[in-house]
Design a protein around this motif. Structure first.
Motif, PDB file in Angstrom:
ATOM      1  N   LEU A   1      -0.173 -11.316  -2.362  1.00 51.46           N
ATOM      2  CA  LEU A   1      -0.795 -11.653  -0.826  1.00 51.46           C
ATOM      3  C   LEU A   1      -1.510 -10.480  -0.495  1.00 51.46           C
ATOM      4  O   LEU A   1      -0.947  -9.108  -0.466  1.00 51.46           O
ATOM      5  CB  LEU A   1       0.363 -12.130  -0.079  1.00 51.46           C
ATOM      6  CG  LEU A   1       1.494 -13.227  -0.305  1.00 51.46           C
ATOM      7  CD1 LEU A   1       2.315 -13.549   0.752  1.00 51.46           C
ATOM      8  CD2 LEU A   1       0.470 -14.410  -0.852  1.00 51.46           C
TER       9      LEU A   1
ATOM     10  N   ARG B   1      -3.966  -9.243   3.100  1.00 49.82           N
ATOM     11  CA  ARG B   1      -4.225  -9.293   4.784  1.00 49.82           C
ATOM     12  C   ARG B   1      -5.216 -10.477   5.013  1.00 49.82           C
ATOM     13  O   ARG B   1      -6.306 -10.413   4.164  1.00 49.82           O
ATOM     14  CB  ARG B   1      -4.423  -8.239   5.378  1.00 49.82           C
ATOM     15  CG  ARG B   1      -4.552  -8.133   6.862  1.00 49.82           C
ATOM     16  CD  ARG B   1      -4.309  -6.703   7.357  1.00 49.82           C
ATOM     17  NE  ARG B   1      -5.146  -6.011   7.157  1.00 49.82           N
ATOM     18  CZ  ARG B   1      -6.498  -5.630   7.562  1.00 49.82           C
ATOM     19  NH1 ARG B   1      -6.692  -6.163   8.755  1.00 49.82           N
ATOM     20  NH2 ARG B   1      -7.300  -4.796   7.298  1.00 49.82           N
ATOM     21  N   ASN B   2      -4.907 -11.338   5.984  1.00 49.34           N
ATOM     22  CA  ASN B   2      -6.109 -12.335   5.877  1.00 49.34           C
ATOM     23  C   ASN B   2      -6.362 -12.284   7.570  1.00 49.34           C
ATOM     24  O   ASN B   2      -5.607 -13.100   8.271  1.00 49.34           O
ATOM     25  CB  ASN B   2      -5.755 -13.746   5.366  1.00 49.34           C
ATOM     26  CG  ASN B   2      -6.553 -14.654   5.621  1.00 49.34           C
ATOM     27  OD1 ASN B   2      -7.882 -14.759   5.575  1.00 49.34           O
ATOM     28  ND2 ASN B   2      -6.055 -16.165   5.528  1.00 49.34           N
TER      29      ASN B   2
ATOM     30  N   TYR C   1      -1.389 -13.191   6.494  1.00 46.68           N
ATOM     31  CA  TYR C   1      -1.507 -12.966   5.094  1.00 46.68           C
ATOM     32  C   TYR C   1      -2.177 -14.338   4.526  1.00 46.68           C
ATOM     33  O   TYR C   1      -2.055 -15.397   4.992  1.00 46.68           O
ATOM     34  CB  TYR C   1      -0.338 -12.941   4.256  1.00 46.68           C
ATOM     35  CG  TYR C   1       0.432 -11.445   4.612  1.00 46.68           C
ATOM     36  CD1 TYR C   1      -0.195 -10.135   4.197  1.00 46.68           C
ATOM     37  CD2 TYR C   1       1.204 -11.292   5.621  1.00 46.68           C
ATOM     38  CE1 TYR C   1       0.122  -8.912   4.799  1.00 46.68           C
ATOM     39  CE2 TYR C   1       1.766 -10.211   6.109  1.00 46.68           C
ATOM     40  CZ  TYR C   1       1.188  -8.878   5.705  1.00 46.68           C
ATOM     41  OH  TYR C   1       1.670  -7.731   6.234  1.00 46.68           O
TER      42      TYR C   1
ATOM     43  N   LYS D   1      -0.526  -4.052   0.610  1.00 45.29           N
ATOM     44  CA  LYS D   1      -0.507  -5.467   1.202  1.00 45.29           C
ATOM     45  C   LYS D   1      -0.636  -5.635   2.693  1.00 45.29           C
ATOM     46  O   LYS D   1      -1.368  -6.381   3.278  1.00 45.29           O
ATOM     47  CB  LYS D   1       0.626  -5.988   0.828  1.00 45.29           C
ATOM     48  CG  LYS D   1       1.064  -7.267   1.301  1.00 45.29           C
ATOM     49  CD  LYS D   1       2.524  -8.186   1.183  1.00 45.29           C
ATOM     50  CE  LYS D   1       2.763  -9.159   2.071  1.00 45.29           C
ATOM     51  NZ  LYS D   1       4.256  -9.644   1.937  1.00 45.29           N
ATOM     52  N   LYS D   2      -0.128  -4.560   3.502  1.00 38.90           N
ATOM     53  CA  LYS D   2      -0.217  -4.914   4.986  1.00 38.90           C
ATOM     54  C   LYS D   2      -1.207  -4.197   5.534  1.00 38.90           C
ATOM     55  O   LYS D   2      -1.623  -4.749   6.683  1.00 38.90           O
ATOM     56  CB  LYS D   2       1.138  -3.859   5.498  1.00 38.90           C
ATOM     57  CG  LYS D   2       2.421  -4.520   5.129  1.00 38.90           C
ATOM     58  CD  LYS D   2       3.512  -3.979   5.557  1.00 38.90           C
ATOM     59  CE  LYS D   2       4.862  -4.507   5.363  1.00 38.90           C
ATOM     60  NZ  LYS D   2       6.311  -3.920   5.777  1.00 38.90           N
TER      61      LYS D   2
ATOM     62  N   SER E   1      -7.701  -6.854   2.089  1.00 35.11           N
ATOM     63  CA  SER E   1      -7.939  -7.676   3.147  1.00 35.11           C
ATOM     64  C   SER E   1      -9.001  -8.970   2.720  1.00 35.11           C
ATOM     65  O   SER E   1      -9.808  -8.338   1.923  1.00 35.11           O
ATOM     66  CB  SER E   1      -8.316  -7.095   4.352  1.00 35.11           C
ATOM     67  OG  SER E   1      -9.614  -7.708   5.046  1.00 35.11           O
TER      68      SER E   1
END
Ligand SMILES: [Zn+2]
Length: 295
Positions: A18, A20-21, A27, A208-209, A213
């Protein structure tokens, strides 16, 4: 598969999961594969957003990123970035010039240039922000390509910060910059790096965090930026690194494994911070890179 920028076949998979979204803590529903070119160093993912053009013109994009398209909210969020931008550009190149900022939002940076520049060409896909800027007297266009008929070979200084990583094709972006610039004109283009210190210390947690993105199609390396500039026709090409996040941010990440957990204690002194940033900048470990080109 080949590198979309330098066409090398030496591609490696660096992440699958996953990403960032939109803003922090949001996510993707499905895993996204991240790739890196071993030749030019660029990192990218396949498009997750289907129609980027419509997306960036829409309210949805700004809302998902910042929770708002209100102009006053834009200034509140972005006015503080102006000092950093002047650190990249200096103040002396704008007076009496035709100046353009590509991807200027509601024009927070351009507002500060308005007093010295002769003409301001504001390029921004978001329709809501364009109408705000037209009221300020800026010449406004959605895309660099749209401005070419009026301003091709005429603009003396182009700035663009935190934009090239969003575009479908950075090579076309760079060519548009070249085409807009007057002979002898300068462009200053800034973009986040892959923050190598954070990746090395935090790995997938940081990737991820924060780092990977959906909206950032590209993470450009120094080598890939130089290639883009050269292919667009520029001959005078320089890059500089700038560490934006301070030492307290690094410590916070290490302690909490979360963004926005900056540690503000007496031991995170200004002197330690200054050494940390200058070492990052000198060694190319910084979280931001700025390309300087002249035509
Ligand atoms: Zn490549």
């Amino acid at each position: 598969m080949e590198c979309k920028l330098c066409k090398s076949k030496k591609i490696k998979s660096i992440y699958s999961g996953l990403i960032r979204n939109g803003g922090l803590g949001k996510y993707t529903e499905n895993a996204v594969d991240m790739w890196q070119c071993e030749n030019c160093g660029v990192i990218w993912h396949e498009p997750v957003i289907e129609d980027t053009k419509t997306y960036y013109e829409s309210k949805e994009y700004r809302d998902s990123l910042e929770g708002s398209t209100e102009q006053e909210m834009f200034y509140k969020l972005h006015d503080k970035e102006t000092l950093d931008k002047f650190e990249y550009t200096g103040t002396e190149i704008f007076r009496h010039k035709i100046v353009s900022d590509i991807g200027c939002g509601a024009g927070a940076f351009l507002d500060f240039l308005k007093g010295v520049a002769d003409t301001i060409v504001a390029i921004e896909p978001s329709e809501a922000y364009r109408s705000v800027m037209a009221e300020k007297g800026f010449k406004t266009y959605a895309y660099a390509e749209d401005a070419k008929a009026d301003w091709g070979d005429k603009i003396e200084v182009i700035t663009s910060f935190d934009v090239i990583e969003h575009v479908d094709d950075p090579q076309i972006f760079m060519k548009d910059v070249f085409d807009l610039l007057a002979e002898g004109g300068k462009a200053i283009i800034g973009t986040p790096t892959d923050a190598p210190v954070m990746r090395s210390l935090l790995g997938e947690i940081y990737e991820k965090k924060l780092l990977f993105s959906t909206q950032h199609m590209w993470i450009l390396s120094e080598d890939s930026l130089r290639r883009l500039a050269k292919n667009a026709g520029f001959q005078k090409i320089e890059v500089k690194y700038f560490q934006r996040y301070d030492f307290g941010n690094l410590l916070g990440w290490l302690k909490e494994k979360e963004p926005r957990s900056d540690i503000r204690e007496t031991f995170t002194t200004g002197s330690i911070d200054a050494v940390w940033k200058s070492e990052c900048n000198r060694n190319g470990w910084s979280d931001y890179i700025v390309l300087y080109v002249s035509k």
